[in-house]
Design a protein around this motif. Structure first.
Motif, mmCIF file in Angstrom:
data_model
loop_
_atom_site.group_PDB
_atom_site.id
_atom_site.type_symbol
_atom_site.label_atom_id
_atom_site.label_comp_id
_atom_site.label_asym_id
_atom_site.label_seq_id
_atom_site.Cartn_x
_atom_site.Cartn_y
_atom_site.Cartn_z
ATOM 1 N N GLN A 24 0.373 -1.111 0.123
ATOM 2 C CA GLN A 24 0.197 -0.143 -0.294
ATOM 3 C C GLN A 24 0.637 1.407 0.369
ATOM 4 O O GLN A 24 0.681 1.940 -1.144
ATOM 5 C CB GLN A 24 -0.644 -0.141 0.648
ATOM 6 N N HIS A 25 1.477 1.074 0.587
ATOM 7 C CA HIS A 25 2.990 2.477 0.594
ATOM 8 C C HIS A 25 3.291 2.433 -0.676
ATOM 9 O O HIS A 25 3.770 3.554 -1.155
ATOM 10 C CB HIS A 25 3.824 1.723 1.527
ATOM 11 N N PHE A 26 3.418 1.529 -1.717
ATOM 12 C CA PHE A 26 3.743 2.142 -3.267
ATOM 13 C C PHE A 26 2.463 2.164 -4.106
ATOM 14 O O PHE A 26 3.127 2.753 -5.164
ATOM 15 C CB PHE A 26 4.613 1.523 -3.351
ATOM 16 N N GLY A 27 1.076 2.054 -3.416
ATOM 17 C CA GLY A 27 -0.247 2.203 -4.634
ATOM 18 C C GLY A 27 -0.143 0.984 -4.769
ATOM 19 O O GLY A 27 -1.392 1.705 -5.969
ATOM 20 N N ARG A 28 0.052 0.108 -4.220
ATOM 21 C CA ARG A 28 -0.623 -1.435 -4.708
ATOM 22 C C ARG A 28 -0.398 -2.138 -3.349
ATOM 23 O O ARG A 28 -0.190 -2.990 -3.557
ATOM 24 C CB ARG A 28 0.209 -1.309 -5.716
ATOM 25 N N ALA A 29 -1.768 -1.929 -3.040
ATOM 26 C CA ALA A 29 -1.518 -3.282 -1.768
ATOM 27 C C ALA A 29 -1.774 -4.703 -2.398
ATOM 28 O O ALA A 29 -2.597 -4.851 -3.840
ATOM 29 C CB ALA A 29 -3.002 -2.492 -0.923
ATOM 30 N N ARG A 30 -1.457 -5.642 -1.588
ATOM 31 C CA ARG A 30 -1.299 -6.939 -1.894
ATOM 32 C C ARG A 30 -1.325 -8.080 -0.892
ATOM 33 O O ARG A 30 -0.590 -7.322 0.679
ATOM 34 C CB ARG A 30 0.184 -7.297 -3.224
ATOM 35 N N PRO A 31 -1.735 -9.393 -0.566
ATOM 36 C CA PRO A 31 -1.882 -10.189 -0.149
ATOM 37 C C PRO A 31 -0.441 -11.155 0.055
ATOM 38 O O PRO A 31 0.271 -10.933 -0.740
ATOM 39 C CB PRO A 31 -2.998 -11.194 0.338
ATOM 40 N N ALA A 32 0.878 -10.973 0.937
ATOM 41 C CA ALA A 32 1.621 -11.388 1.006
ATOM 42 C C ALA A 32 1.979 -12.278 2.076
ATOM 43 O O ALA A 32 1.524 -12.170 3.237
ATOM 44 C CB ALA A 32 2.801 -10.009 1.305
ATOM 45 N N THR A 33 3.023 -13.069 1.994
ATOM 46 C CA THR A 33 3.346 -14.352 3.044
ATOM 47 C C THR A 33 4.925 -14.585 2.769
ATOM 48 O O THR A 33 5.372 -14.285 1.388
ATOM 49 C CB THR A 33 2.751 -15.599 3.216
ATOM 50 N N GLY A 34 5.909 -14.892 3.899
ATOM 51 C CA GLY A 34 6.642 -14.760 3.351
ATOM 52 C C GLY A 34 7.689 -15.330 5.075
ATOM 53 O O GLY A 34 7.334 -15.355 5.666
ATOM 54 N N PHE A 35 9.171 -15.716 4.135
ATOM 55 C CA PHE A 35 9.908 -16.103 5.492
ATOM 56 C C PHE A 35 11.477 -16.010 5.615
ATOM 57 O O PHE A 35 11.813 -15.323 4.160
ATOM 58 C CB PHE A 35 10.281 -17.303 5.567
ATOM 59 N N SER A 36 12.064 -15.510 6.316
ATOM 60 C CA SER A 36 13.710 -15.530 5.964
ATOM 61 C C SER A 36 14.716 -16.120 6.677
ATOM 62 O O SER A 36 14.001 -16.923 8.129
ATOM 63 C CB SER A 36 13.825 -14.130 5.678
ATOM 64 N N CYS A 37 15.461 -15.961 7.002
ATOM 65 C CA CYS A 37 16.606 -16.681 7.903
ATOM 66 C C CYS A 37 17.988 -16.379 7.295
ATOM 67 O O CYS A 37 18.520 -15.749 6.566
ATOM 68 C CB CYS A 37 16.543 -18.841 7.482
ATOM 69 N N ASP A 38 19.316 -16.774 8.753
ATOM 70 C CA ASP A 38 20.754 -15.944 8.836
ATOM 71 C C ASP A 38 21.397 -17.015 8.226
ATOM 72 O O ASP A 38 20.996 -18.422 8.684
ATOM 73 C CB ASP A 38 20.992 -15.347 10.034
ATOM 74 N N LEU A 39 21.447 -17.158 7.252
ATOM 75 C CA LEU A 39 22.667 -18.062 6.412
ATOM 76 C C LEU A 39 23.814 -18.570 8.056
ATOM 77 O O LEU A 39 24.478 -19.667 7.496
ATOM 78 C CB LEU A 39 23.580 -17.797 4.510
ATOM 79 N N TYR A 40 24.522 -17.394 8.094
ATOM 80 C CA TYR A 40 25.514 -17.197 9.391
ATOM 81 C C TYR A 40 25.049 -18.598 10.631
ATOM 82 O O TYR A 40 25.563 -19.382 10.573
ATOM 83 C CB TYR A 40 26.333 -15.785 9.106
ATOM 84 N N ALA A 41 24.016 -17.710 10.727
ATOM 85 C CA ALA A 41 23.577 -18.462 11.471
ATOM 86 C C ALA A 41 23.478 -20.092 11.452
ATOM 87 O O ALA A 41 23.098 -20.990 12.257
ATOM 88 C CB ALA A 41 21.934 -18.089 12.533
#
Length: 388
Positions: A304-321
């Protein structure tokens, strides 16, 4: 400080030496190749950009805002931010730079920078790897993301003994809205849930509207059947609450079907990153590790901040860890100096096998190559690799 000490690194920042760097890089390549097979397209994002571009999450997540280094751009005079999380940048790409119709899947890997360590004994410059799915508000999208996260950890050899935690901010938020609580009371409840302070929670909720429901939400946070049995019928008639409750049950069932040996825990009052997550949240833990191996959740409307609100889901991790404590000896093959065709062909053949070959320089001998493991020697006119 003496000049001899000025090269020392700041707290929370460290060099990665060859024996571990090759482990991390191998995992990065393997992980990105795996994500590509699942349809996630690789993107690169800038390390620094205008703070407005990074604020799609930081406006609603004070922790992220505090973790972001800010500097003045010498060219424009505007405020820049050094990325502390790549999710807002990928959301900008989806909403503004590469606005495809339908579902979009992206993955990324890059260094982020935090003003302070985000956990005990963690780096301030993690190597963040993650995946994001935009354009679907279906439970199927959350299930896919959890499955991809677990599969990636399996690819990395980290699936043994892991534990998946599932939660959903919608239960708490819908109950707060139904009770008409103020922001101050909401923050106090969130803190009590996070600290698992049941005695304090019992006392605090005595005077609240639906106080028994707020207490039971914390008391039975890890048992959906007991939670349903102890909450009031009025709460379960609330469509937002019922939708969130059913989403957790469905996700647990579908992930368990895909991963029958996986231990799945439920915690509906695990409210980490509560202010920007909008639905299901998930995290994977390993034995003897306090911090999650990977974590993520739903954050609808991020564009929405960029003018196009979208449903979203995601994950992340730290490769060092993920690679903590993993080291691999580097195989070094030392070849003698020379331009003989047979020697050069032998060197090329060994390198084609994936081994590192170092040809001696000048008057160097084997001792000039630190930690050499093998050498290329001529035996009866044939070049062979022998252990040192």
């Amino acid at each position: 400080m003496p000049i001899s000490e000025t090269w020392l690194l700041p707290d929370g920042v460290a060099d990665v030496l060859p024996e571990q760097a090759q482990v991390i890089e191998a995992l990065r390549r393997e992980a990105l190749d795996f994500l590509a097979t699942r349809g996630y397209q690789l993107v690169y994002t800038p390390f620094i950009e205008y703070i407005e571009s990074l604020s799609s999450l930081s406006e609603s997540n004070q922790d992220l805002d505090l973790a972001t280094f800010k500097v003045i751009d010498q060219l424009s005079g505007r405020l820049l931010g050094v990325r502390a999380d790549m999710t807002p940048q990928v959301a900008r790409i989806d909403a503004h730079v590469h606005p495809v119709e339908g579902v979009a899947r992206y993955c990324y890997a890059g260094t982020v920078l935090h003003t302070k360590p985000q956990g005990f004994n963690t780096t301030r410059a993690p190597l963040q790897l993650g995946a994001e799915l935009f354009g679907s508000d279906s439970i199927d999208a959350d299930v896919e993301m959890v499955d991809v996260m677990l599969s990636l950890l399996q690819t990395a050899g980290l699936a043994d003994g892991i534990h998946l935690d599932l939660g959903h901010v919608g239960l708490f938020r819908s109950l707060v809205a139904h009770a008409g609580l103020s922001k101050a009371v909401e923050r106090q409840l969130s803190d009590l849930y996070q600290r698992k302070a049941l005695p304090e929670l019992a006392e605090f909720t005595q005077e609240l509207k639906f106080g028994a429901d707020f207490y039971n939400l914390g008391r039975y946070a890890s048992d959906l059947d007991a939670l349903q049995a102890n909450l009031s019928a009025e709460i379960f008639e609330n469509p937002e609450f019922k939708q969130a409750f059913d989403a957790v049950k469905q996700t647990q069932s579908e992930i368990q079907a895909r991963w029958p040996a996986l231990h799945i825990g439920i915690d509906v009052v695990e409210l980490r990153s509560y202010h920007y997550h909008t639905g299901l949240m998930y995290a994977v833990y390993a034995p003897n590790r306090a911090a999650p191996l990977a974590q993520g959740g739903r954050y609808d409307g991020i564009g929405q901040h960029f003018g196009r609100a979208r449903p979203a889901t995601g994950f992340s991790c730290d490769l060092y860890a993920l690679c903590a404590g993993q080291f691999k000896q580097i195989q070094k093959v030392v070849a003698p100096k020379g331009t003989d065709k047979a020697l050069l062909d032998a060197i090329a053949d060994v390198r084609a096998q994936g081994l590192s070959v170092i040809q001696l320089l000048g008057n160097d001998d084997l001792k000039s190559v630190p930690n050499a493991t093998h050498q290329l020697v001529n035996v009866a006119g044939e070049w062979k690799v022998e252990a040192v």
